[in-house]
Design a protein around this motif. Structure first.
Motif, PDB file in Angstrom:
ATOM      1  N   UNK A 104       0.718  -1.330  -0.071  1.00 26.93           N
ATOM      2  CA  UNK A 104      -0.122  -0.285   0.147  1.00 26.93           C
ATOM      3  C   UNK A 104       0.817   1.222   0.130  1.00 26.93           C
ATOM      4  N   UNK A 105       1.997   1.306   0.664  1.00 29.35           N
ATOM      5  CA  UNK A 105       2.733   2.252   0.639  1.00 29.35           C
ATOM      6  C   UNK A 105       3.473   2.768  -0.829  1.00 29.35           C
ATOM      7  N   UNK A 106       3.806   1.565  -1.400  1.00 27.62           N
ATOM      8  CA  UNK A 106       4.166   1.599  -2.901  1.00 27.62           C
ATOM      9  C   UNK A 106       3.191   2.393  -3.670  1.00 27.62           C
ATOM     10  N   UNK A 107       2.108   1.804  -3.619  1.00 29.19           N
ATOM     11  CA  UNK A 107       0.803   2.188  -4.353  1.00 29.19           C
ATOM     12  C   UNK A 107       0.830   3.814  -4.129  1.00 29.19           C
ATOM     13  N   UNK A 108       0.701   4.138  -2.855  1.00 33.15           N
ATOM     14  CA  UNK A 108       0.478   5.742  -2.290  1.00 33.15           C
ATOM     15  C   UNK A 108       1.764   6.536  -2.988  1.00 33.15           C
ATOM     16  N   UNK A 109       2.914   6.042  -2.898  1.00 35.88           N
ATOM     17  CA  UNK A 109       3.991   6.825  -3.315  1.00 35.88           C
ATOM     18  C   UNK A 109       3.994   6.884  -4.813  1.00 35.88           C
ATOM     19  N   UNK A 110       3.311   5.813  -5.556  1.00 40.47           N
ATOM     20  CA  UNK A 110       3.328   6.034  -6.991  1.00 40.47           C
ATOM     21  C   UNK A 110       2.221   7.084  -7.297  1.00 40.47           C
ATOM     22  N   UNK A 111       1.029   6.833  -6.560  1.00 41.70           N
ATOM     23  CA  UNK A 111       0.041   7.676  -7.023  1.00 41.70           C
ATOM     24  C   UNK A 111       0.357   9.209  -6.894  1.00 41.70           C
ATOM     25  N   UNK A 112       1.039   9.464  -5.740  1.00 42.68           N
ATOM     26  CA  UNK A 112       1.568  10.758  -5.351  1.00 42.68           C
ATOM     27  C   UNK A 112       2.538  11.387  -6.257  1.00 42.68           C
ATOM     28  N   UNK A 113       3.478  10.541  -6.844  1.00 46.36           N
ATOM     29  CA  UNK A 113       4.298  10.654  -7.962  1.00 46.36           C
ATOM     30  C   UNK A 113       3.664  11.291  -9.205  1.00 46.36           C
ATOM     31  N   UNK A 114       2.594  10.581  -9.196  1.00 47.13           N
ATOM     32  CA  UNK A 114       1.823  11.007 -10.734  1.00 47.13           C
ATOM     33  C   UNK A 114       1.106  12.309 -10.303  1.00 47.13           C
ATOM     34  N   UNK A 115       0.548  12.505  -9.225  1.00 48.53           N
ATOM     35  CA  UNK A 115      -0.027  13.469  -8.783  1.00 48.53           C
ATOM     36  C   UNK A 115       0.960  14.945  -9.156  1.00 48.53           C
ATOM     37  N   UNK A 116       2.241  14.700  -8.393  1.00 49.88           N
ATOM     38  CA  UNK A 116       3.330  15.544  -8.581  1.00 49.88           C
ATOM     39  C   UNK A 116       3.561  16.044  -9.902  1.00 49.88           C
ATOM     40  N   UNK A 117       3.760  14.751 -10.749  1.00 46.92           N
ATOM     41  CA  UNK A 117       4.037  14.995 -12.062  1.00 46.92           C
ATOM     42  C   UNK A 117       3.176  15.904 -12.758  1.00 46.92           C
ATOM     43  N   UNK A 118       1.739  15.826 -12.460  1.00 47.16           N
ATOM     44  CA  UNK A 118       0.610  16.424 -13.217  1.00 47.16           C
ATOM     45  C   UNK A 118       0.529  18.006 -12.767  1.00 47.16           C
ATOM     46  N   UNK A 119       0.670  18.227 -11.455  1.00 46.63           N
ATOM     47  CA  UNK A 119       0.785  19.520 -10.885  1.00 46.63           C
ATOM     48  C   UNK A 119       1.656  20.233 -11.686  1.00 46.63           C
TER      49      UNK A 119
END
Ligand SMILES: Nc1ncnc2c1ncn2[C@@H]1O[C@H](COP(=O)(O)OP(=O)(O)OP(=O)(O)O)[C@@H](O)[C@H]1O
Length: 719
Positions: free
Chosen positions: A534-549
């Motif tokens: 779940x941490x890995x999933x959280x980190x990946x989704x947050x990276x995508x969010x940061x990339x999109x921002x």
């Protein structure tokens, strides 16, 4: 007001009473013609709040803003050809405290450009010459020194009117100002802008019905007058409003002006009632001054110039009719198509073309007393060196800005169904689909590939779905850009608050869908394996969010942003090690550095280890020995088993920080570097174009001279 702050109702009443007294005072001043212009004193409310609370107590004397501009010329560079267009040509004028100046003219006449030039907000490809003076000194109005209300109402749709203004107050007023006083100022502003009836209604967005267009305009103005700016620019504050709303907005602006402020607004087509509220009129056509003087004397000017306003015609309609050369084209088209006959009237505009009328009016103005008066007044204003008014922007501390922005952003995210809630539902639905397809995947021979494919789908496609938040990011960026340009807060508090406010939602989404997936698929048992997943999933989704921002900060168009974001993620997915095994990925470029930049690669490498290491899998044939997970990792998925999976996870978390830094850097670049580069390129193109022209002229002139000389010789030989 301080006493009244003890309870909410008393505080509001006190604010209402203070503002009522203020408006009464303004009304009284307005009643005496020109009285306010002569004595631009601050009302008690503004005086106290602005001078004492905005940290300007040290300023001595007059704090009003006298704006003057002389020979203002703006040239814009067009495209890559290096061609230029003079948008404003030698404009001279002034705006004084206690007055409201209307910039009028047909579409494309340069109203917004003049407003931008005065407010120091010109586009990068626009070059300014001439002087803009504020209180006799060269004006420096960027980032919040003057308030600027733009044409679009970029507001947060999920907040109520009161919340919008309150958050803005907390973002900008000093931390040590008591809460009650801040609230009193908010309530005062609500009353001042006539927003009491809709104070607790949401602004509105695609799924929430909110306040009307006129009320939105007034909220936008309220946000800018909150800090009691001395100078207020408004770009078409009445556009798109019905006549009653337009009258109300202009009447409010007049009230603000009578309070000692200098108000300059570009206006499109005011009704006669609205027009009567303006003190000065700056009429433009084709970037040139047609008239500058008192609004009440404009009719007289037009009559003197030979274009009297016909009876029963709205004066502002008449002025615009006289200077809008588009009428010539319309008339020619109508005459050509025989759709109408033009009867003979006494109106001079029926006898000459509008272009001719414009030419005569511009020339008449340049030789009139109005022009001389304007020049003299500007000279006089340039001589008197007044107070330096550059104390705009936020007075709140960095911590207060970050806290308030985080709270505001969190409220918005929790109320906007499209921001995270919709995504949560989609994630759960997709996870249930994954869960049912890979249900209880087991340790059979075929489950080796199934586990790999499942991880690849989760860390590829499921994280990819975060792209759906992009439209909301673009909306956030628009609000940020408006507030930033007006100096409401810094870039860093925005980046930090955006990260913090999104965190609980991302944790909820990834932990809910991750847990469901983990339990349904029955991935490697054990709490630490679950936590890693779940941490890995959280980190990946947050990276995508940061990339999109980061993309949203550079490309504020949501269609283009989504295409670019999808493209980048598609490439990252390709080199993640699933579609092509790590050792088989072509080394130059794709493996080094692309696969190492790809967050999918680190997520997959970690999850493969997390899931397979320590498990034993059946062989193709049950009689053959079982296959250890480590062997599969090394020989099937080509994973380096000596590297800890926690290292992969820490790379992912580092990427969050890197992308957030990138987001910060991109905002800074688009704020500081991009305009400079664009300006530099535009200047170079213009210079090159001029140089080419000069060279061409130099090449042509001798041949022309030669031709003249040859002709003279010929004539002499053959008289
Ligand atoms: N940065 C720019 N680059 C290229 N052209 C520009 C730029 N800024 C202004 N212009 C041009 O200058 C002219 C005047 O524009 P401006 O927006 O100031 O007019 P306006 O009177 O405010 O028009 P409207 O009422 O339609 O908003 C237009 O022809 C516009 O295309």
């Amino acid at each position: 007001m301080r006493k009244a702050g003890a309870n909410g109702a008393g505080m509001r009443e006190a604010a209402v009473a203070a503002v009522a007294a203020e408006l009464e005072d303004a009304g009284g001043k307005a009643a005496g013609a020109g009285a306010a212009a002569a004595a631009p004193a601050l009302s008690p409310l503004s005086e106290t709040l602005w001078r004492d609370r905005a940290g300007l107590a040290l300023l001595d004397g007059d704090v009003s803003a006298r704006l003057a501009w002389r020979d203002l010329t703006v040239t814009v560079a067009l495209g890559s050809s290096g061609d230029t267009q003079a948008v404003l040509q030698g404009l001279t004028g002034h705006a004084e405290p206690g007055t409201i100046t209307a910039l009028m003219g047909p579409s494309g006449s340069g109203k917004s450009t003049l407003l931008d030039a005065l407010a120091g907000r010109l586009a990068a490809n626009a070059f300014l010459s001439g002087t803009v003076l504020l209180n006799g000194r060269k004006a420096n109005l960027s980032f919040g020194a003057a308030a600027y209300v733009t044409q679009d109402d970029t507001l947060i749709g999920t907040l109520t009117v009161r919340e919008t203004i309150s958050y803005s107050a907390r973002l900008r007023l000093p931390d040590n100002m008591p809460r009650e006083e801040k609230q009193a100022l908010v309530e005062g502003t609500i009353v001042e802008m006539g927003l009491q009836d809709c104070a607790d209604t949401v602004i509105g967005n695609w799924h929430l019905r909110g306040i009307s267009g006129g009320e939105k305009r007034r909220v936008s103005i309220a946000l800018e007058i909150l800090m009691r700016p001395r100078l207020l620019f408004l770009d078409e504050p009445t556009s798109g409003l019905d006549s009653a709303s337009a009258f109300f907005v202009t009447q409010t602006l007049r009230g603000l002006a009578r309070d000692g402020r200098t108000v300059i607004a570009s206006v499109h087509q005011p009704s006669s009632e609205v027009f009567e509220l303006f003190d000065s009129l700056y009429l433009l056509s084709g970037g040139k001054t047609v008239y500058f003087g008192k609004a009440s004397e404009a009719c007289e000017f037009f009559a003197q110039a030979g274009f009297p306003c016909p009876p029963l015609r709205n004066p502002s309609d008449h002025f615009l009719r006289c200077v809008n050369s588009d009428f010539d084209k319309v008339k020619a088209t109508l005459k050509g198509s025989m759709k109408t006959k033009f009867e003979r009237t006494d109106d001079p505009l029926e006898r000459i073309t509008t272009s001719e009328a414009m030419r005569r009016l511009i020339s008449y103005y340049q030789h009139s007393q109005y022009y001389i008066n304007a020049q003299q007044k500007v000279d006089e204003m340039a001589r008197v060196k007044g107070t330096v008014l550059n104390a705009g922007g936020s007075q709140a501390s960095f911590a207060m800005q970050t806290y308030t922005l985080t709270k505001r952003s969190f409220s918005n995210m929790s109320r906007d169904f499209g921001y995270y809630w919709l995504r949560l539902i989609i994630y759960i639905v997709v996870t249930i689909c994954i869960g049912t397809i890979y249900l209880n995947v087991g340790t059979g021979y075929s489950s080796i590939l199934a586990r790999g494919a499942c991880a690849s789908f989760i860390f590829g496609f499921v994280t990819f779905m975060s792209i759906g938040g992009f439209p909301s990011f673009v909306e956030d960026m628009k609000v940020f850009q408006r507030e930033r340009l007006n100096g409401h807060y810094g870039v860093l508090p925005f980046v930090i608050s955006n990260t913090l406010s999104a965190m609980p939602f991302l944790i909820l989404i990834t932990f809910a869908s991750g847990t469901l997936c983990y339990l349904m698929v029955r991935l490697h048992p054990g709490f630490m394996h679950y936590l890693f997943f779940v941490l890995c999933l959280y980190a990946s989704v947050t990276v995508v969010e940061s990339l999109m921002m980061a993309i949203a900060s550079m490309i504020p168009n949501f269609l283009m942003g989504i295409i670019i974001g999808a493209g980048i993620q598609g490439i990252f997915m390709l080199v993640s090690g699933f579609f092509r095994l790590p050792h088989d990925i072509p080394k130059p470029f794709w493996r080094y550095p692309m696969s190492y930049i790809s967050f999918h690669y680190w997520a997959l490498q970690g999850q493969y280890q997390n899931d397979l290491k320590g498990l034993m899998f059946n062989n193709q044939d049950d009689e053959l020995p079982k296959i250890p997970g480590d062997y599969i990792l090394e020989n099937v998925f080509q994973i380096n088993v000596n590297r800890s999976k926690w290292l992969d996870l820490s790379v992912l978390f580092s990427m969050i920080i890197i992308y957030r830094l990138l987001f910060f850097i991109m905002i800074k670049i688009s704020e500081d570097v991009t305009p400079w580069v664009r300006g530099y390129i535009a200047r170079r193109r213009v210079q090159n174009r001029r140089q080419r022209r000069a060279e061409l002229a130099a090449v042509r002139s001798p041949s022309l001279r030669g031709y003249v000389v040859d002709a003279a010789i010929l004539t002499a030989d053959h008289p």
